[in-house]
Design a protein around this motif. Structure first.
Motif, PDB file in Angstrom:
ATOM      1  N   LEU A 127     -37.846 -23.020  15.910  1.00 39.63           N
ATOM      2  CA  LEU A 127     -36.801 -23.678  16.688  1.00 39.63           C
ATOM      3  C   LEU A 127     -35.692 -24.204  15.786  1.00 39.63           C
ATOM      4  CD1 LEU A 127     -35.801 -24.648  19.430  1.00 39.63           C
ATOM      5  CD2 LEU A 127     -37.211 -26.699  19.155  1.00 39.63           C
ATOM      6  N   LEU A 173     -31.704 -22.952  16.052  1.00 38.81           N
ATOM      7  CA  LEU A 173     -30.551 -23.803  16.345  1.00 38.81           C
ATOM      8  C   LEU A 173     -29.530 -23.774  15.216  1.00 38.81           C
ATOM      9  CD1 LEU A 173     -30.386 -26.894  14.829  1.00 38.81           C
ATOM     10  CD2 LEU A 173     -32.596 -27.044  15.955  1.00 38.81           C
ATOM     11  N   PHE A 227     -26.349 -29.592  21.690  1.00 37.60           N
ATOM     12  CA  PHE A 227     -27.559 -28.783  21.729  1.00 37.60           C
ATOM     13  C   PHE A 227     -28.244 -28.772  20.365  1.00 37.60           C
ATOM     14  CE2 PHE A 227     -26.229 -27.117  25.795  1.00 37.60           C
ATOM     15  CZ  PHE A 227     -27.432 -26.788  26.401  1.00 37.60           C
ATOM     16  N   LEU A 260     -32.090 -30.159  19.883  1.00 37.16           N
ATOM     17  CA  LEU A 260     -33.099 -29.191  19.450  1.00 37.16           C
ATOM     18  C   LEU A 260     -33.617 -29.496  18.046  1.00 37.16           C
ATOM     19  CD1 LEU A 260     -31.594 -25.838  20.811  1.00 37.16           C
ATOM     20  CD2 LEU A 260     -33.454 -27.203  21.768  1.00 37.16           C
ATOM     21  N   ALA A 319     -37.423 -29.991  17.083  1.00 38.16           N
ATOM     22  CA  ALA A 319     -38.042 -29.139  16.063  1.00 38.16           C
ATOM     23  C   ALA A 319     -38.713 -29.964  14.968  1.00 38.16           C
ATOM     24  CB  ALA A 319     -36.995 -28.205  15.455  1.00 38.16           C
TER      25      ALA A 319
END
Length: 298
Positions: free
Chosen positions: A27, A31, A121, A125, A129
């Motif tokens: 993740l 990102l 975002f 994220l 993560a």
């Protein structure tokens, strides 16, 4: 706990750790490839250094991150020992590998043209993560290794070292980017911190109640038998009347709060209750299986 149950628990813990480390690093790499790098958003750590270096040397960001992580990992092995090495090696290698793979996906840098949206975002994220990795006691490697080494050498708190190294890395990027990018980087860092904190305590937070009432015995029995929660009694003295009695302390899940307070007030409408949100609880009934005990009446 039987040997078989211990083996099963060990296997489940190992599987959970492996899955969380894989998901967290994947993740994080996604990102960075989808939101951070395409929009030149300022970021700390070895990724931030790699973003700056990639402007001067014809090497992919993922490769530069891997080189830094390997160097720091070897230094960590020498300075901090084998135990630290083995708990950090996974993330130090997995993250740059995942980053290199994601950067090769066509169109991954085309999710949005809005840098602010990408920052939002990216921050959320990133917190998720990092929280997945840290929740199982692992480290993301990179600059964490350098901070721990400096802590050992100079005895400066790790939190201060994290701020110093991030400030240097972010400052280095700010020299080559517009001031607006610095503001976007701050948005990412703030959201990352907020989400990381929530991920770390998710599913662990509980509510603590402390009840002062003349009917403490009845309240204790009802909490134990009807609400099925553990109870601790403490000897107290009331302030105004100097009356000796007992206080009732219990820790419950948040979903039981309404029913528990209603039960207490049905017994004593004047009961004094303090309610405190606590981040984590460990022990029987929460992280360990509750045992049914029989009172000794002898």
């Amino acid at each position: 706990m039987t040997p078989l149950a211990e083996k099963e628990k060990t296997f489940v813990d190992y599987l959970k750790t492996t899955v969380f480390i894989l998901l967290g690093n994947a993740l994080l790499a996604f990102l960075v490839a989808a939101f951070i790098i395409p929009h030149d958003i300022i970021m700390g750590g070895t990724t931030g250094i790699a973003i700056v270096l990639s402007k001067f040397v014809p090497i992919e960001t993922a490769t530069l991150v891997l080189i830094q992580n390997v160097i720091l990992l070897i230094m960590g092995l020498i300075v901090l020992g084998k135990k630290f090495f083995f708990t950090t090696v996974a993330s130090s290698i997995l993250y740059p590998v995942f980053l290199g793979l994601f950067q090769r996906i066509p169109g991954i840098d085309s999710f949005t043209d809005d840098t602010l949206l990408a920052s939002l975002f990216g921050g959320v994220l990133m917190g998720l993560a990092l929280g997945l990795v840290m929740r199982v006691g692992s480290s993301t490697g990179g600059m964490d290794v350098l901070n721990l080494m400096m802590h050992k050498w100079f005895h400066v708190p790790v939190s201060i070292l994290v701020w110093i190294t991030d400030l240097i890395v972010v400052g280095g990027q700010a020299l080559f980017l517009k001031p607006e990018k610095l503001l976007h980087g701050i948005v990412v860092l703030v959201l990352e911190t907020l989400v990381l904190d929530q991920v770390m305590i998710f599913g662990k937070a509980q509510t603590q109640l402390y009840i002062v009432s003349d009917k403490f015995e009845e309240i204790r029995d009802k909490l134990l038998n009807e609400m099925n929660v553990g109870v601790t009694m403490s000897h107290i003295e009331t302030g105004y009347l100097s009356k000796q009695q007992k206080g009732v302390l219990c820790v419950i899940s948040s979903r039981k709060l309404y029913d528990t307070t209603e039960l207490i007030h049905s017994i004593d409408p004047n009961a004094f209750i303090t309610i405190t949100k606590i981040k984590e609880v460990r022990g029987k009934g929460f992280t360990e299986k509750r045992e049914q005990l029989t009172k000794n009446t002898e």
